[in-house]
Enzyme design. Structure first.
Site, short mmCIF file in Angstrom:
data_model
loop_
_atom_site.label_atom_id
_atom_site.label_comp_id
_atom_site.label_asym_id
_atom_site.label_seq_id
_atom_site.Cartn_x
_atom_site.Cartn_y
_atom_site.Cartn_z
N GLU A 17 51.73 38.88 35.16
CA GLU A 17 50.49 38.91 35.96
C GLU A 17 50.12 40.36 36.28
O GLU A 17 51.00 41.16 36.62
CB GLU A 17 50.68 38.14 37.26
CG GLU A 17 49.43 38.12 38.11
CD GLU A 17 49.43 36.96 39.09
OE1 GLU A 17 49.49 35.80 38.63
OE2 GLU A 17 49.42 37.22 40.29
N THR A 48 44.46 38.70 38.22
CA THR A 48 44.07 38.15 39.52
C THR A 48 42.62 38.51 39.85
O THR A 48 41.98 39.31 39.16
CB THR A 48 45.00 38.62 40.66
OG1 THR A 48 44.83 40.03 40.79
CG2 THR A 48 46.44 38.28 40.38
N ALA A 51 39.65 38.25 46.26
CA ALA A 51 38.91 37.25 47.03
C ALA A 51 37.66 37.90 47.61
O ALA A 51 37.70 39.05 48.02
CB ALA A 51 39.78 36.69 48.14
N HIS A 77 41.75 34.64 36.87
CA HIS A 77 41.72 33.94 38.15
C HIS A 77 40.29 33.96 38.70
O HIS A 77 39.53 34.89 38.45
CB HIS A 77 42.63 34.62 39.17
CG HIS A 77 44.09 34.50 38.84
ND1 HIS A 77 45.08 34.63 39.78
CD2 HIS A 77 44.73 34.25 37.67
CE1 HIS A 77 46.26 34.46 39.22
NE2 HIS A 77 46.08 34.24 37.93
N ALA A 127 40.20 24.44 46.49
CA ALA A 127 40.23 24.73 45.05
C ALA A 127 39.74 23.53 44.24
O ALA A 127 39.10 23.70 43.19
CB ALA A 127 41.65 25.11 44.64
N TYR A 148 52.84 25.23 45.61
CA TYR A 148 53.67 25.91 46.63
C TYR A 148 54.98 25.14 46.84
O TYR A 148 55.01 24.18 47.63
CB TYR A 148 52.87 26.00 47.94
CG TYR A 148 51.57 26.75 47.73
CD1 TYR A 148 51.49 28.11 47.96
CD2 TYR A 148 50.44 26.08 47.23
CE1 TYR A 148 50.31 28.80 47.70
CE2 TYR A 148 49.26 26.77 46.97
CZ TYR A 148 49.20 28.13 47.21
OH TYR A 148 48.04 28.82 46.94
N GLN A 215 57.39 46.06 49.84
CA GLN A 215 56.75 45.06 48.97
C GLN A 215 57.19 43.66 49.39
O GLN A 215 56.37 42.73 49.46
CB GLN A 215 57.17 45.32 47.51
CG GLN A 215 56.58 44.35 46.52
CD GLN A 215 57.35 44.31 45.20
OE1 GLN A 215 58.33 45.05 45.02
NE2 GLN A 215 56.93 43.48 44.29
P1 FAD Z 1 43.88 24.79 47.82
O1 FAD Z 1 44.48 24.07 46.67
O2 FAD Z 1 42.48 24.49 48.18
O3 FAD Z 1 44.83 24.51 49.08
C1 FAD Z 1 44.69 25.25 50.28
C2 FAD Z 1 45.18 24.39 51.47
O4 FAD Z 1 44.25 23.33 51.68
C3 FAD Z 1 46.53 23.72 51.23
O5 FAD Z 1 47.19 23.67 52.47
C4 FAD Z 1 46.16 22.32 50.75
O6 FAD Z 1 47.17 21.36 51.00
C5 FAD Z 1 44.90 22.08 51.59
N1 FAD Z 1 43.95 21.14 50.98
C6 FAD Z 1 43.57 21.09 49.67
N2 FAD Z 1 42.66 20.13 49.47
C7 FAD Z 1 42.44 19.55 50.70
C8 FAD Z 1 41.60 18.50 51.16
N3 FAD Z 1 40.80 17.83 50.33
N4 FAD Z 1 41.62 18.20 52.49
C9 FAD Z 1 42.44 18.86 53.36
N5 FAD Z 1 43.26 19.87 52.96
C10 FAD Z 1 43.26 20.20 51.66
N6 FAD Z 1 44.26 34.65 45.86
C11 FAD Z 1 43.26 35.48 45.47
O7 FAD Z 1 42.43 35.87 46.31
N7 FAD Z 1 43.14 35.90 44.17
C12 FAD Z 1 44.01 35.51 43.20
O8 FAD Z 1 43.88 35.89 42.04
C13 FAD Z 1 45.09 34.62 43.59
N8 FAD Z 1 45.98 34.18 42.66
C14 FAD Z 1 46.97 33.29 43.04
C15 FAD Z 1 47.85 32.78 42.07
C16 FAD Z 1 48.87 31.91 42.45
C17 FAD Z 1 49.81 31.36 41.38
C18 FAD Z 1 49.04 31.53 43.80
C19 FAD Z 1 50.15 30.61 44.20
C20 FAD Z 1 48.16 32.01 44.77
C21 FAD Z 1 47.12 32.89 44.41
N9 FAD Z 1 46.20 33.38 45.34
C22 FAD Z 1 45.19 34.22 44.96
C23 FAD Z 1 46.33 33.00 46.77
C24 FAD Z 1 45.54 31.71 47.09
O9 FAD Z 1 44.16 31.98 47.03
C25 FAD Z 1 45.95 31.27 48.50
O10 FAD Z 1 47.29 30.84 48.51
C26 FAD Z 1 45.02 30.28 49.20
O11 FAD Z 1 45.40 30.25 50.59
C27 FAD Z 1 45.10 28.85 48.68
O12 FAD Z 1 44.56 28.74 47.45
P2 FAD Z 1 44.69 27.35 46.63
O13 FAD Z 1 43.88 27.50 45.42
O14 FAD Z 1 46.13 26.97 46.49
O15 FAD Z 1 43.98 26.37 47.68
#
Ligand code: FAD
Length: 293
Positions: A17, A48, A51, A77, A127, A148, A215
């Site tokens: 990454e 990445t 945001a 991403h 998401a 997670y 880090q």
């Molecule tokens: P979601 O899947 O939407 O989940 C977020 C929270 O909402 C979780 O607690 C989930 O259980 C909850 N949730 C989901 N759907 C619902 C629903 N319908 N009703 C109620 N609750 C719900 N961030 C960046 O800014 N740029 C990047 O490039 C980036 N790359 C990443 C790559 C990886 C592999 C990972 C693990 C994280 C990355 N992140 C990045 C961070 C990520 O944006 C954060 O962790 C963010 O807080 C959650 O994103 P998500 O897509 O998992 O969210």
């Protein structure tokens, strides 16, 4: 190449990454670091996304250069949390124009301002909303999502978190990449639970090689990952000696990766953080394993 094709192949795979520059002036140095990482011929490179979208064009520029100059598949991403529908449509068009086939669909982290704002006005809350949008607007990306093993920090409990994960997969997510973790048993437990919940798509464990104490501090703030005593001892002893911690961090990450391969995982993703020397060392450490079919 779509990553869904990669999952069908035999053997062990390693991907890296990278993150885009935040400013124009940093662009060339990031591009050079990324070129060195791509030259290691990983199975793919993920790029990445800042945001809020400020650096969105850089994500595409970097991803495009990896594909065109190095012939390595990329995963771009994309976050949605503060975006309008129009902006997301523009970004989908831009990805298509850049020849991107693989998208990591993310919500993005909530800033304190976003936490305070009226969520009923948001075009995308989770998401899964972005995944629906990608499917409706342009149904030919291979879509990935985040997961997670130690629960997303906003979730009340793991059952709920896994239910929401299933919704992402049902919406069209073809693979999942994990948040970093430092204890492989957490990943194995998580895999057992998600398979029980009917999530069958490939899960790519994300491994973060730690090269200094600061880090780790930053990473823990974001992820809340558990630190096993064995790893804590390394950081306590070497965390402020960059070269020594780099060596120790690479050894620890290598150990995690080999254990994952030995326990049935075929693809491992390394959060290489624009550090070609770290990526290279890890690849060297497992070079013969990567050759096993
Ligand atoms: P979601 O899947 O939407 O989940 C977020 C929270 O909402 C979780 O607690 C989930 O259980 C909850 N949730 C989901 N759907 C619902 C629903 N319908 N009703 C109620 N609750 C719900 N961030 C960046 O800014 N740029 C990047 O490039 C980036 N790359 C990443 C790559 C990886 C592999 C990972 C693990 C994280 C990355 N992140 C990045 C961070 C990520 O944006 C954060 O962790 C963010 O807080 C959650 O994103 P998500 O897509 O998992 O969210």
């Amino acid at each position: 190449m779509k990553l869904s094709e990669l999952w069908k192949q035999d053997g062990y795979f390693l991907s890296f990454e990278v993150f885009p520059p935040k400013t124009d002036t940093a662009f060339d140095s990031v591009k050079t670091a990324v070129a060195k990482i791509a030259a290691l011929e990983p199975s793919f490179v993920s790029v990445t996304y800042g945001a809020g979208g400020g650096t969105s064009q850089y994500t595409l520029d970097i991803a495009k250069s990896i594909q065109q100059l190095h012939n390595v598949p990329t995963l771009a991403h994309l976050t949605c949390v503060s975006s309008t529908k129009e902006t997301v449509h523009e970004r989908i068009e831009a990805m298509r124009a850049a020849g991107i086939e693989n998208v990591m669909a993310l919500r993005g982290d909530l800033t304190p301002e976003l936490e305070q704002s009226d969520r009923s006005q948001w075009a995308y809350r989770y998401a899964v909303d972005l995944i629906h949008e990608l499917k409706e607007y342009q149904d030919d990306f291979c879509i990935g999502g985040a997961c997670y093993p130690e629960i997303h920090p906003e979730s009340q409990n793991q059952k709920e978190d896994i239910q929401h994960l299933k919704e992402k997969v049902d919406a069209g997510c073809e693979f999942l990449t994990t948040q970093m973790f430092f204890d492989n048993n957490l990943l194995y437990n998580f895999l057992y639970k998600i398979r029980e919940a009917g999530i069958t798509v490939p899960v790519i464990p994300g491994i973060m090689p730690i090269t200094n104490a600061k880090q780790l501090e930053r990473a823990l703030k974001l992820s809340g990952s558990f630190i096993p005593q064995r790893f804590k001892a390394l950081v306590d002893t070497f965390g402020y000696h960059t070269q020594a911690m780099t060596q120790a961090g690479i050894a620890y990450a290598t150990d995690q990766i080999i254990d994952l391969y030995a326990n049935g995982i075929k693809n491992v993703h390394v959060y290489s953080m624009n550090k070609p020397e770290v990526a290279q060392k890890i690849k060297e450490n497992i070079s013969h394993i990567l050759g096993v079919k």
